[in-house]
Motif scaffolding. Structure first.
Motif, PDB file in Angstrom:
ATOM      1  N   GLY A  62       0.849  -1.118  -0.270  1.00  0.00           N
ATOM      2  CA  GLY A  62       0.034  -0.070  -0.013  1.00  0.00           C
ATOM      3  C   GLY A  62       0.735   1.174   0.043  1.00  0.00           C
ATOM      4  N   LEU A  87      -8.343   6.493  -0.809  1.00  0.00           N
ATOM      5  CA  LEU A  87      -9.301   5.221  -0.412  1.00  0.00           C
ATOM      6  C   LEU A  87     -10.500   5.484  -0.848  1.00  0.00           C
ATOM      7  CD1 LEU A  87      -9.791   3.061   1.683  1.00  0.00           C
ATOM      8  CD2 LEU A  87     -10.299   4.495   3.308  1.00  0.00           C
ATOM      9  N   ASN A 141     -11.403   3.939  -3.970  1.00  0.00           N
ATOM     10  CA  ASN A 141     -11.005   2.444  -4.183  1.00  0.00           C
ATOM     11  C   ASN A 141      -9.565   1.878  -4.871  1.00  0.00           C
ATOM     12  OD1 ASN A 141     -13.571   1.644  -3.497  1.00  0.00           O
ATOM     13  ND2 ASN A 141     -14.311   1.769  -5.727  1.00  0.00           N
ATOM     14  N   THR A 165      -5.999   0.780  -3.233  1.00  0.00           N
ATOM     15  CA  THR A 165      -5.423   0.261  -2.355  1.00  0.00           C
ATOM     16  C   THR A 165      -4.217   0.933  -1.721  1.00  0.00           C
ATOM     17  OG1 THR A 165      -6.686  -1.671  -3.072  1.00  0.00           O
ATOM     18  CG2 THR A 165      -5.373  -1.966  -1.307  1.00  0.00           C
ATOM     19  N   ALA A 199      -5.915   2.390   3.047  1.00  0.00           N
ATOM     20  CA  ALA A 199      -6.966   1.278   2.340  1.00  0.00           C
ATOM     21  C   ALA A 199      -6.187  -0.153   2.806  1.00  0.00           C
ATOM     22  CB  ALA A 199      -7.036   1.682   0.901  1.00  0.00           C
ATOM     23  N   TYR A 206      -7.022  -0.741   6.602  1.00  0.00           N
ATOM     24  CA  TYR A 206      -8.566  -0.979   6.536  1.00  0.00           C
ATOM     25  C   TYR A 206      -8.834  -2.420   6.424  1.00  0.00           C
ATOM     26  CZ  TYR A 206     -13.494  -0.089   6.608  1.00  0.00           C
ATOM     27  OH  TYR A 206     -14.802  -0.284   6.941  1.00  0.00           O
ATOM     28  N   LYS A 207      -8.259  -2.838   5.332  1.00  0.00           N
ATOM     29  CA  LYS A 207      -8.585  -3.894   4.759  1.00  0.00           C
ATOM     30  C   LYS A 207      -8.094  -5.097   5.688  1.00  0.00           C
ATOM     31  CE  LYS A 207      -8.244  -6.841   0.537  1.00  0.00           C
ATOM     32  NZ  LYS A 207      -7.665  -7.154  -0.607  1.00  0.00           N
TER      33      LYS A 207
END
Length: 218
Positions: free
Chosen positions: A18, A164, A167, A169, A173, A176-177
């Protein structure tokens, strides 16, 4: 909640991926910002009042609207007009376009700081206008504003988590995933903060070194 070092090691590769996307978006967006910002500045100095006014209105509009709204517009609205972009591409363009309006002001200030005698000397030598700009004025102006331009690179990096929303990544992000899958957010969010601080501090040091070097050669 206790810190889980095993879990930290498991999610670190995803967070570094990321971070790689975050840095990629920042660097490419920054390249757009410094080039397009210079274009805005040069267009603002054209004799045409129509061009001058249009560019001024466009840059003020972009600068006065939130970056998040612009990202949504590029990624979600443009496809309805037949312009579909990938999430990362839309993020890069959004960052570059938004920050180009700020770098334009930096360039404008740098050009204003060039001594009037430089302009007069170029006119006295009867240099073509393109040579006046690219051989005399812009090299001096850009050199004066390099530290400020560097600060905007850091600011863009810190704004990158907004990607984020479309969408991408990027670092936040990815965190968070990871947290959503494990229901543990302490480790991923803390690592995000640490990685952002590390990159920002290193970037700040490089900008300060650049500023010191620039002043030393004045």
């Amino acid at each position: 909640m206790d810190w889980d070092w095993t879990y930290t090691g498991d999610i670190l590769p995803d967070l570094l991926d990321g971070l790689r996307l975050t840095v990629t978006a920042t660097v490419l967006g920054y390249l757009i910002a410094v080039v397009l910002g210079l274009v805005w500045t040069l267009l603002r100095r054209t004799p045409s009042r129509v061009v001058n006014g249009a560019v001024r209105w466009i840059t003020e509009f972009i600068r006065s609207t939130p970056l998040l709204v612009q990202l949504f517009f590029i990624y979600y609205v443009l496809p309805t007009w037949g312009i579909t972009l990938g999430a990362l591409t839309a993020g890069i363009i959004g960052l570059g376009l938004h920050y180009s309006t700020y770098t334009a002001e930096v360039y404008r200030g740098g050009i204003a700081d060039v001594p009037r005698g430089q302009w007069e000397a170029a006119v006295a030598l009867n240099l073509p206008r393109p040579r006046v700009w690219f051989d005399v004025i812009l090299p001096q102006a850009v050199r004066r504003v390099l530290p400020t331009l560097g600060n905007y690179l850091i600011a863009m990096f810190k704004d990158s988590p907004l990607l984020l929303a479309i969408n991408v990544t990027e670092l936040l992000a990815a965190a968070y995933k990871a947290g959503s899958h494990s229901l543990r957010f302490l480790e991923p969010i803390t690592l995000v903060g640490v990685l952002f601080v590390l990159v920002s501090v290193v970037s700040s040091i490089l900008v300060r070194l650049l500023e010191t070097r620039t002043h030393a050669t004045d």
